[in-house]
Design a protein around this motif. Structure first.
Motif, short mmCIF file in Angstrom:
data_model
loop_
_atom_site.label_atom_id
_atom_site.label_comp_id
_atom_site.label_asym_id
_atom_site.label_seq_id
_atom_site.Cartn_x
_atom_site.Cartn_y
_atom_site.Cartn_z
N PHE A 56 12.13 -17.34 -7.59
CA PHE A 56 11.56 -15.99 -7.65
C PHE A 56 10.04 -16.01 -7.67
O PHE A 56 9.40 -15.15 -7.07
N GLU A 57 9.45 -16.97 -8.33
CA GLU A 57 7.99 -17.05 -8.41
C GLU A 57 7.39 -17.22 -7.02
O GLU A 57 6.47 -16.48 -6.63
N ALA A 58 7.93 -18.16 -6.25
CA ALA A 58 7.44 -18.38 -4.88
C ALA A 58 7.73 -17.18 -4.00
O ALA A 58 6.91 -16.79 -3.16
N LEU A 59 8.89 -16.55 -4.22
CA LEU A 59 9.25 -15.37 -3.43
C LEU A 59 8.28 -14.22 -3.68
O LEU A 59 7.83 -13.56 -2.74
N ILE A 60 7.91 -14.00 -4.92
CA ILE A 60 6.96 -12.93 -5.26
C ILE A 60 5.60 -13.22 -4.64
O ILE A 60 4.97 -12.34 -4.05
N ILE A 61 5.13 -14.46 -4.74
CA ILE A 61 3.83 -14.82 -4.16
C ILE A 61 3.86 -14.65 -2.66
O ILE A 61 2.94 -14.07 -2.06
N ALA A 62 4.91 -15.15 -2.01
CA ALA A 62 5.00 -15.05 -0.55
C ALA A 62 5.07 -13.60 -0.10
O ALA A 62 4.38 -13.20 0.86
N MET A 63 5.86 -12.79 -0.78
CA MET A 63 5.96 -11.38 -0.40
C MET A 63 4.64 -10.65 -0.63
O MET A 63 4.27 -9.77 0.15
N SER A 64 3.91 -11.00 -1.68
CA SER A 64 2.61 -10.39 -1.93
C SER A 64 1.62 -10.74 -0.83
O SER A 64 0.87 -9.88 -0.36
N VAL A 65 1.60 -11.99 -0.43
CA VAL A 65 0.68 -12.43 0.64
C VAL A 65 1.03 -11.73 1.94
O VAL A 65 0.15 -11.21 2.64
N VAL A 66 2.31 -11.71 2.29
CA VAL A 66 2.72 -11.06 3.54
C VAL A 66 2.42 -9.57 3.48
O VAL A 66 1.87 -9.00 4.43
N GLY A 67 2.75 -8.91 2.37
CA GLY A 67 2.47 -7.48 2.22
C GLY A 67 0.98 -7.18 2.29
O GLY A 67 0.56 -6.24 2.96
N GLY A 68 0.16 -7.99 1.61
CA GLY A 68 -1.29 -7.80 1.66
C GLY A 68 -1.84 -7.98 3.06
O GLY A 68 -2.70 -7.23 3.51
N THR A 69 -1.35 -8.99 3.76
CA THR A 69 -1.79 -9.24 5.13
C THR A 69 -1.45 -8.06 6.03
O THR A 69 -2.27 -7.63 6.85
N ILE A 70 -0.23 -7.54 5.87
CA ILE A 70 0.18 -6.38 6.69
C ILE A 70 -0.70 -5.17 6.38
O ILE A 70 -1.15 -4.47 7.30
#
Length: 134
Positions: A56-70
């Protein structure tokens, strides 16, 4: 889900309502009323849901990065579109109010400068006549 406790992560996650806690080796019911599993159930870095290789920790970080990039990309695209429309509008409508104001100001300065030149010329001519150097 409890029947898969102390088995494997893959077996536990075959049921989508289950959450695997890698640190304790437990398979528990996913708390659907909460977005993230509470710390007393399982730590985020040990919690697995859906696939065993992502916590979950990696999933939250990855989703935050992808969302921020978008979001950043959308912002840049909006700015580019607005600038492009503004430049097309200026080409179609001609010079804007700022350009017109600057042109009027330049014309006023030019007229004042010519008036000053004429005044200086008349003074010089008067001085020449007074001293007879004409």
């Amino acid at each position: 889900c409890r029947q898969y406790t102390n088995r494997s992560c893959e077996e536990c996650l075959k049921n989508v309502t289950c959450l695997w806690c890698a640190s304790s080796g437990r398979c528990v019911e996913y708390p659907v009323r909460r977005v993230l599993p509470p710390a007393d159930l399982c730590e985020l870095r040990s919690a697995r849901w859906g696939v065993c290789w992502v916590n979950f920790e990696a999933l939250i970080i990855a989703m935050s990065v992808v969302g921020g990039t978008i979001l950043i990309m959308l912002g840049v695209c909006c700015c580019c579109c607005c600038c492009k429309k503004k430049s097309k509008k200026q080409v179609l409508e001609g010079p804007d109010k700022d350009d017109e104001r600057a042109a009027r100001e330049r014309e006023r300065r030019r007229v004042r400068q010519e008036e000053r030149r004429a005044e200086m010329k008349s003074r010089h001519d008067e001085i020449r006549r007074k001293y007879g150097t004409v």
